[in-house]
Design a protein around this motif. Structure first.
Motif, short mmCIF file in Angstrom:
data_model
loop_
_atom_site.label_atom_id
_atom_site.label_comp_id
_atom_site.label_asym_id
_atom_site.label_seq_id
_atom_site.Cartn_x
_atom_site.Cartn_y
_atom_site.Cartn_z
N ARG A 840 0.84 -1.19 0.00
CA ARG A 840 0.00 0.00 0.00
C ARG A 840 0.88 1.24 0.00
N PHE A 841 0.25 2.37 -0.32
CA PHE A 841 0.98 3.63 -0.44
C PHE A 841 0.56 4.55 0.70
N ILE A 842 1.54 5.03 1.44
CA ILE A 842 1.27 5.83 2.64
C ILE A 842 1.65 7.27 2.36
N TYR A 843 0.72 8.18 2.61
CA TYR A 843 0.92 9.61 2.42
C TYR A 843 0.79 10.30 3.76
N ARG A 844 1.69 11.26 4.01
CA ARG A 844 1.64 12.02 5.26
C ARG A 844 1.13 13.42 4.97
N PHE A 845 0.12 13.85 5.72
CA PHE A 845 -0.48 15.17 5.56
C PHE A 845 -0.20 16.01 6.79
N VAL A 846 0.07 17.30 6.57
CA VAL A 846 0.24 18.25 7.67
C VAL A 846 -0.67 19.44 7.39
N HIS A 847 -0.85 20.29 8.40
CA HIS A 847 -1.69 21.47 8.19
C HIS A 847 -0.97 22.46 7.28
N GLY A 848 -1.69 23.02 6.35
CA GLY A 848 -1.10 23.95 5.40
C GLY A 848 -0.55 25.19 6.05
N ASP A 849 -1.15 25.62 7.19
CA ASP A 849 -0.67 26.83 7.86
C ASP A 849 0.33 26.52 8.95
N GLY A 890 -13.98 20.74 -2.11
CA GLY A 890 -15.09 19.80 -2.10
C GLY A 890 -15.58 19.41 -3.47
N ASP A 891 -14.90 19.88 -4.54
CA ASP A 891 -15.40 19.58 -5.88
C ASP A 891 -14.91 18.25 -6.42
N LEU A 892 -13.99 17.59 -5.73
CA LEU A 892 -13.44 16.35 -6.24
C LEU A 892 -13.07 15.41 -5.10
N THR A 893 -13.65 14.23 -5.11
CA THR A 893 -13.29 13.19 -4.16
C THR A 893 -12.28 12.28 -4.82
N ILE A 894 -11.13 12.10 -4.18
CA ILE A 894 -10.01 11.42 -4.82
C ILE A 894 -9.96 9.94 -4.52
N ALA A 895 -9.98 9.57 -3.23
CA ALA A 895 -9.78 8.17 -2.89
C ALA A 895 -10.25 7.90 -1.47
N SER A 896 -10.38 6.63 -1.13
CA SER A 896 -10.65 6.21 0.24
C SER A 896 -9.45 5.46 0.76
N GLY A 897 -9.16 5.61 2.05
CA GLY A 897 -7.99 4.98 2.64
C GLY A 897 -8.20 4.69 4.11
N VAL A 898 -7.10 4.33 4.78
CA VAL A 898 -7.12 3.98 6.19
C VAL A 898 -6.03 4.77 6.91
N ILE A 899 -6.38 5.38 8.04
CA ILE A 899 -5.39 6.11 8.82
C ILE A 899 -4.43 5.10 9.46
N THR A 900 -3.15 5.29 9.23
CA THR A 900 -2.14 4.41 9.84
C THR A 900 -1.50 5.04 11.07
N GLU A 901 -1.49 6.37 11.10
CA GLU A 901 -0.88 7.07 12.25
C GLU A 901 -1.44 8.48 12.30
N ILE A 902 -1.68 8.96 13.51
CA ILE A 902 -2.18 10.33 13.67
C ILE A 902 -1.62 10.92 14.94
N SER A 903 -1.16 12.16 14.85
CA SER A 903 -0.68 12.91 16.01
C SER A 903 -1.23 14.32 15.90
N SER A 905 0.37 16.83 14.99
CA SER A 905 1.06 17.60 13.95
C SER A 905 0.92 17.00 12.56
N TYR A 906 0.53 15.74 12.45
CA TYR A 906 0.40 15.14 11.13
C TYR A 906 -0.55 13.95 11.19
N VAL A 907 -0.95 13.49 10.01
CA VAL A 907 -1.76 12.28 9.88
C VAL A 907 -1.26 11.52 8.66
N SER A 908 -1.05 10.22 8.81
CA SER A 908 -0.62 9.37 7.71
C SER A 908 -1.78 8.47 7.30
N VAL A 909 -1.99 8.40 6.00
CA VAL A 909 -3.12 7.62 5.46
C VAL A 909 -2.58 6.64 4.43
N SER A 910 -3.06 5.41 4.51
CA SER A 910 -2.66 4.35 3.58
C SER A 910 -3.72 4.18 2.50
#
Length: 1417
Positions: A840-849, A890-903, A905-910
């Motif tokens: 699976r592919f894991i992406y890490r997201f952080v707050h833009g600000d 909200g104009d485009l839904t990209i994919a569904s995934g599963v959260i692998t880690e959340i703190s 400061s960040y959230v990782s989704v598989s």
């Protein structure tokens, strides 16, 4: 029922309201929804005009001696005087001018309106409960009056005196506008983010949207009022209309009188509001005869008209069309709609309370306009909003979401042949701007099932008059667009809608070899498409990989991998040949016929854009997974190449004939709609490849086909909604040949019997009887009751999910179930990491600000109490949650995934594959991902409810296992125990008597398990060694060679038991997702074992005697062929009955272990909870057969002082300490010399229970948006925790609990010791610590009853009091908490132990700030 406001039992009414109407003509009611809107609007406006007169007018109201509720009388007439004619609505509004606002209690008129609405709702509810009740409608012997608006509604204030008498002065002063009520249109959720109310009421989406619109545009209330009067929702029944009425040219559902319609027109040039005149006919292009003749289809599309709607253009029903629903059910449905609309009014009135708080500011910001002489005021912000949003709607062709206010049926003038064509007119409210629109449904669209209160999308253009025609050639309407249906479901529903609805509502572990082959061949084919140069060797190797990944499914189907590989080997050459042929630019094979006039065309597949592309299209109410999204070059005979994007659908069989062929074509056509929306391109064709026939078809999109498909989709959405709200399935097809081969034959027959169906109506004869003859009336009642409860609870989750689709294209609100303003972490060059474990592919997201948030915060930085958690990851999302990723807009839904880690400061989704924005180029793919702003929403998976429904209906099958469980659970037969066994010869019983670690209670419980023939119940009170008892019970059963299924609702409870079994050397298999299983038992999952073949799986499952799985994990393929001797269910007191049923189907005897004095099953819907869904199977059986219970009463957790609290309050002194060491246990601290005096008192080891009273500080609760917390209590808890650690207590031995999520998050930000566990009370059941700190949060200057809050649940309080071993420190306000009876007793008990500590303000050095640490949890 949910709590309601108290009303005075005495009643009075004016004599004028009792006089009859000699003309007997139904008159417009001035006491309906319109009246309430008008009154509230007038009160707000008058208050803003004359704020100085408010107090005087309120004094007049308060001193009125006639301030009593209006009587609810079935004899009252709508008219205030005989012969008065139509009621003057303007006059009726002016009678309430004296009911101005009160500075303390809010608008008096508001309170009156709320009270009156509730009286009216009570009347409707009463009629629903008692069909003979005549409050709503008087019925003559012919029942004809049921078809007309009622003439005897409850009058609410025909005069000024009557208006003043609706609510007493005392009530109007103290009455809160909080919504303690319930109707079928509402849901309630008792939230742990308990903010503005003790109870957060969740109402229907219609109500919420009406609130939002009404808050911004006060004038819109008049528009709603005009459309939503009571007589607008009592529908005429099809079979009971008088002949005189049948001849009318116009049949209108919920149509207002012309006078009312003309009176409240709102000018279009003011704030973008417009009232559409439905009496004005639409302009026809061409003559009428030409228009009428178009009713006859010019092209026979297989999808033209839904089979269940036989369209006849020259015949109109005598009254309103039933659309297949029975009269009685239709009436019930629209009574629900009435109640929902009454809720809407009350909600609008309630939220408008804020308008009167700051009257001077409001008055200075409004501008006057005049509509028909009526003064109306607008906020400038509202004016600007209306102008801006109007441009969005009145532009070119687009789609907008509308609320249906009114549905009318009319006849087109007769053409030359004398035929009269019917059509429908929908009066709609734009949910974004408040504008009204009108939609005309012509020809086939006339059959559309649309009712007032529905939500629709209109895809098309409106003319200058706000009208839109929908016919065979123009525009579409999507009914219930937030119900997203898969293309497969819609296509399959043509043959049997009932089967499709059952597919949607039920989930069960049915494994078919043919279906599995198709699925795996899809994967092989898709891999070949993605490979630049595929070969036979590559595809065969990939086939081996695919088989290895699906070993468990092969085991469930009973096939081995070698036979499957042989099947794949035979298919691979065909697959490869197709791929090479269509990827070859010089493709010389036979061209593809797309069914167009241009003839066959050559097709070159130039790019495979995506495979298994999940697409969501709320615009069309559709979703689907497309086999392959491809870019192709289509060449005509002239050798001109046109590049197109289209879906490619792959079928493993032959080209079918008839119905199946139509379904396959329908899938492709619907996928073109999905791709059109996803890629923002016109997708006008698709490809359909049949492997076995080795043929490829071109599917061209035709308007006539899309009309039929969308109508079918609309009807299916209506069927699903009807099934979930009314438990009414589509009718049985009555085709024996088709039904005999249906997978749902058993279930379908049972539902038909349970809902009153007979053998004759089933059309199946003896086949039906053989599946249902064993069912009794109590069985059917039980099934219907629990099915309704499941649907009520599911509706709460469905509403949350629908919000995601409803907000597409709009700015969405933040919630605790979502994260917004996210960007991909740019610290890595690649946007993702590849997981070697599961590909699976894991992406890490952080707050833009906050790109480097975790690096810039110092250890002792301060955190303002007012800071919002929206800039961090503070939310209820957790690791393992399923989520939906979409763009922030909200104009485009990209994919569904599963959260692998959340703190924080960040959230990782598989994700299952790389993220890709559909409209981006391959070269700029990564750049586009990094440049996008993202949003993550919790994907409220509804699978659990589908499993629950299946569990429930399985209970009523005619199998031996179902019959046995039905006798125990439904019929409540007494369980049997084996009393004749020879104990000396049983190794299991010998082991129990010889085991010295067991006490007498535990030994008796295990003996009861060993002797049970049906079931036994183990009552495990807190700290009584329940888990240890189960470990010994498992060991004893294994000595007999018994196979055991271990289960619980949560993964943590299953794993806690398994960890102890592993320590005892007991072998087991753990079934479940690897990421949610505890790391200590992950090695016992099959995925971690050396299992490479179906035979390996079979050997492993045969040799192991213990298998563990969660209650909802029973659909695993590993359990498809398994049966067990005993099922042991832990946490049974917390597991709802439908969930419990699933695991019990796998065993002949079951053991339920739990404590129904602790938290019951979590039920969010109040109506479901109060109707019994909160009663677990454990509780049901324990109350029916107490002799089946074996109680564990010797506890080994709490010291004497702590145990006495729950023992006195909850358990009636049945608990006892297991040893003197436990009773005398104390917290061991180091020196307390340097501590403040109050800390020394709190930490005193000789006082096991301390209650810190904060009344002298003070420490009031704080409300932030919809959340509730207490900063002072958080500060106190943080200080005590720091001192505990400084004085020798490890962080691992400290736990902090609180009822509210917001408070838990606040405390987490203030405590830097990461080893300290901080959770809500609910999440702490089953856990314990040496020292527990409990923050109650609730504290106010003027406390009121908190019984309706989270603190009013004695189960929750019991859990909180029984988590500590040696020290329990509670922080709260004695004054506030004493309002809760149980907590008052608790405080009294602590006082007896001298544990109350009142701390003066000088000892608490709190300055409005909490310490903030840099260590994120």
């Amino acid at each position: 029922m949910a709590p309601r406001r108290k009303h005075n039992a005495s009643a009075s009414s004016s004599s004028s309201s009792k006089k009859s109407n000699p003309s007997n003509q139904p008159q417009p009611c001035k006491f309906g929804i319109q009246h309430f809107f008008e009154r509230h609007t007038q009160n707000a406006l008058l208050a803003s005009q004359n704020p100085k007169n408010v107090s005087a007018s309120n004094a007049a109201v308060s001193s009125s001696p006639k301030a009593k509720p209006v009587a609810v009388s079935s004899s009252q007439n709508l008219n205030s005087a005989p012969g008065s004619g139509p009621v003057d609505l303007e006059r009726s509004v002016l009678t309430v001018q004296n009911a101005r606002t009160n500075s303390d209690s809010g608008p008096v008129g508001t309170n009156k309106a709320v009270s009156a609405i509730q009286n009216l709702k009570h009347s409707v509810n009463s009629q629903n409960a008692d069909p003979n009740n005549k409050v709503l409608a008087s019925r003559d012997t012919n029942n004809e009056s049921q078809n007309t608006p009622p003439d005897n509604l409850v009058t609410v204030g025909a005069t000024a005196d009557e208006n003043l008498s609706e609510v007493s002065p005392e009530i109007s002063k103290s009455m809160s506008l909080k919504r303690f009520k319930f109707s079928p249109g509402m849901l309630i959720k008792q939230s742990q983010d308990d903010g503005s109310e003790e109870v957060t009421w969740k109402i229907s989406p219609v109500n919420e949207r009406l609130q939002a619109v009404s808050k911004h545009i006060p004038e819109m209330m008049r528009v709603l009022a005009d459309s939503s009067r009571l007589n607008s929702l009592l529908l005429q029944q099809c079979s009971k209309t008088s002949p005189a009425k049948a001849g009318k040219d116009e049949k209108i559902i919920s149509s207002p009188t012309k006078k009312a319609a003309e009176k409240y027109l709102v000018s279009t040039n003011r704030a973008g509001l417009k009232r559409v005149n439905l009496d004005q006919e639409t302009g026809f292009s061409g003559n009428e005869s030409e228009l009428t003749s178009t009713v006859v289809a010019t092209r026979q599309s297989p999808f033209r008209t839904p089979p269940s709607l036989s369209y006849c253009h020259d015949k109109i029903p005598n009254a309103v069309a039933c659309n297949g629903a029975s009269d009685q059910l239709g009436l019930r449905q629209h009574k629900k709609a009435l109640l929902e609309l009454l809720d809407q009014v009350e909600d609008v009135i309630s939220v408008e309370d804020s308008l009167s708080i700051d009257r001077k500011e409001f008055s200075s910001q409004v501008h006057n306009i005049n509509v028909d002489g009526m003064p109306v005021k607008f906020d400038p912000a509202v004016r600007r909003m209306g102008i801006n949003l109007q441009n969005d709607v009145t532009g070119a062709s687009s789609h907008c979401s509308f609320l249906v206010l009114e549905v009318s049926e009319r006849r087109r003038p007769a053409d030359s042949s004398g035929a009269k064509g019917p059509y429908k007119v929908l009066r709609l409210l734009n949910e974004r701007t408040g504008e009204e629109r009108a939609v005309y449904l012509w020809e086939d669209w006339y059959c559309s099932v649309v009712s007032p209160g529905d939500t629709v999308n209109v895809i098309g253009e409106f003319d200058d008059q706000g009208k839109c025609d929908i016919d065979r050639d123009h525009n579409f309407i999507i009914v219930h667009p937030d119900i997203l249906l898969s293309g497969t479901r819609v296509a399959a529903s043509f043959s049997c809608p009932r089967r499709t609805v059952l597919d949607e509502r039920l989930k069960f572990g049915e494994y078919s070899t043919a279906a599995l082959i198709g699925t795996l061949l899809h994967q092989i084919f898709q891999a070949g498409l993605m490979k630049e140069i595929p070969t036979i060797t590559f595809l065969k190797e990939y086939a081996t990989v695919v088989l290895q990944k699906n070993i468990e499914s092969l085991y469930a189907c009973g096939v081995n991998e070698w036979d499957m590989h042989k099947t794949f080997t035979e298919a691979i050459p065909k697959l490869l040949d197709w791929i090479i042929t269509f990827k070859d630019p010089q493709n010389s094979k036979a061209p593809i016929d797309f069914g167009s006039d241009d003839g066959p065309r050559k097709v070159h597949l130039s790019e495979v854009i995506d495979i298994e592309e999940m697409a969501w299209a709320p615009k069309y109410g559709l979703k689907g997974m497309i086999d392959a999204s491809v870019r192709v070059n289509v060449k005509s005979d002239k050798n001109e190449a046109i590049e197109k994007i289209m879906p490619l659908e792959f079928k493993t069989g032959k080209i079918p004939n008839g119905q199946s062929s139509m379904e396959h074509s329908a899938q492709v056509l619907l996928y073109t709609l999905l791709m059109s929306e996803r890629y923002q391109k016109d997708i006008d064709c698709g490809l359909l490849y049949y492997l076995q026939s080795d043929q490829t078809q071109g599917i061209t999109v035709r308007r006539s086909d899309l009309v039929g498909l969308i109508m079918r989709r609309n009807e299916l959405a209506n069927d699903i909604l009807k099934a979930s709200t009314m438990q009414q399935l589509p009718p049985v097809t009555q085709c024996l040949s088709m039904c005999k081969g249906c997978r749902h034959l058993n279930v379908c027959s049972i539902y038909h019997k349970a809902h009153g169906g007979k053998t004759e109506s089933s059309g199946l004869g003896d086949v039906f009887d053989s599946h249902t003859r064993h069912l009794t009336v109590p069985h059917c009642t039980f099934l219907r009751h629990w099915e309704r409860l499941i649907d009520l609870e599911a509706k709460e989750i469905e509403l949350a999910k629908k919000k995601i689709w409803r907000s597409c294209g709009l700015k969405r609100e933040n919630s605790t179930f979502s994260l917004s303003s996210l960007v991909l972490d740019a610290s890595d060059e690649l946007p993702h990491q590849k997981s070697l474990k599961d590909n699976r592919f894991i992406y890490r997201f952080v707050h833009g600000d906050l790109p480097s948030f975790s690096l810039q915060v110092s250890d002792r930085d301060t955190l303002s109490i007012a800071s919002s958690p929206t800039n961090t990851m503070d939310c209820t999302l957790r690791s393992g949650d399923y989520v939906i990723l979409s763009t922030e807009s909200g104009d485009l839904t990209i994919a569904s995934g599963v959260i692998t880690e959340i703190s924080r400061s960040y959230v990782s989704v598989s994700f299952s594959k790389r993220l890709r924005i559909p409209r981006s180029n391959t070269s700029s793919e990564a750049q586009d991902l990094f440049g996008q702003v993202w949003r993550i929403d919790k994907d409220e998976v509804l699978t659990s409810f589908a499993i629950m429904r299946f569990n429930l209906v399985q209970l009523f099958l005619e199998s031996a296992q179902s019959t046995h469980l039905r006798k125990m659970i439904v019929d409540l037969e007494a369980p049997k125990f084996d009393t004749g066994c020879v104990f000396s010869q049983d190794p299991a019983i010998s082991y129990i008597w010889s085991e010295t670690k067991l006490n007498d209670d535990q030994r008796r419980a295990i003996l009861k398990i060993l002797t049970a023939k049906d079931y036994t119940l183990i009552l495990g009170m807190p700290g009584t060694g329940k888990t240890s008892t189960l470990v010994h019970a498992v060991k004893a059963l294994l000595l007999r060679g018994t196979s055991i299924l271990l289960t619980s609702y949560t993964n943590s409870a299953v794993d806690n038991l398994l960890i102890k079994l592993k320590a005892q050397g007991i072998d087991f298999v753990r079934i479940g997702r690897h990421e949610v299983v505890h790391e200590e038992v992950q090695g016992n999952c099959l995925s971690a074992m050396n299992v490479h073949s179906v035979e390996d799986v079979k050997i492993r499952l045969d040799q192991v005697k213990v298998v563990a799985v969660t209650c909802l994990g029973i659909t695993s393929p590993l359990l498809a062929n398994k049966r067990f001797d005993v099922c042991i269910m832990d946490e049974a007191g917390q597991t709802s009955l439908p969930v419990s049923l699933g695991p019990l189907m796998f065993a002949s005897t079951f053991v339920l272990v739990g404590d129904h004095y602790q938290l019951p099953p979590l039920v969010q819907c109040t109506e479901a909870r109060e109707s019994g869904m909160g009663v677990s199977l454990f509780c049901r059986l324990s109350e029916a057969h107490p002799q089946a219970i074996s109680a564990l009463q010797s506890q080994y957790r709490m010291c004497q002082g702590i145990m006495e609290l729950s023992n006195t309050l909850i358990y009636g002194d049945r608990l006892r300490c297991g040893s003197s060491e436990i009773a005398k246990a104390k917290l061991k601290l180091s020196s307390l010399i340097s501590c403040p005096s109050w800390i020394k008192e709190v930490l005193n080891p000789n006082k096991p229970v301390i209650f810190m009273d904060t009344d002298f500080l003070p420490a009031f609760e704080a409300r932030e948006q919809k959340t509730l917390n207490n900063p002072t209590e958080a500060y106190i808890v943080a200080e005590i925790t720091e001192q505990l650690v400084n004085n020798g207590i490890r962080g691992e031995d400290i736990g902090i609990i609180t009822p509210y999520n917001s408070q838990a998050n606040l405390i987490r930000r203030a405590i830097c010791i990461t080893s300290v566990e901080i959770h809500t009370i609910d999440k702490y059941q089953g856990r314990d610590k040496d020292c527990i700190l409990l923050s109650f949060v609730r504290s106010s200057e003027n406390p009121r009853d908190c019984s309706s809050s989270l603190l009013g649940d004695w189960h929750r309080i019991n859990v909180a009091l029984t988590r500590a071993k040696k020290k329990l420190i509670m922080v709260g306000s004695c004054k506030t908490l004493s309002k809760v009876p149980l907590l008052k007793l608790l405080i009294k008990k602590v006082e007896e132990q001298s544990g109350i500590l009142s701390v003066p303000k000088k000892d608490i050095n709190y300055r409005g700030e909490l310490k903030r640490c840099s260590q994120f949890r």
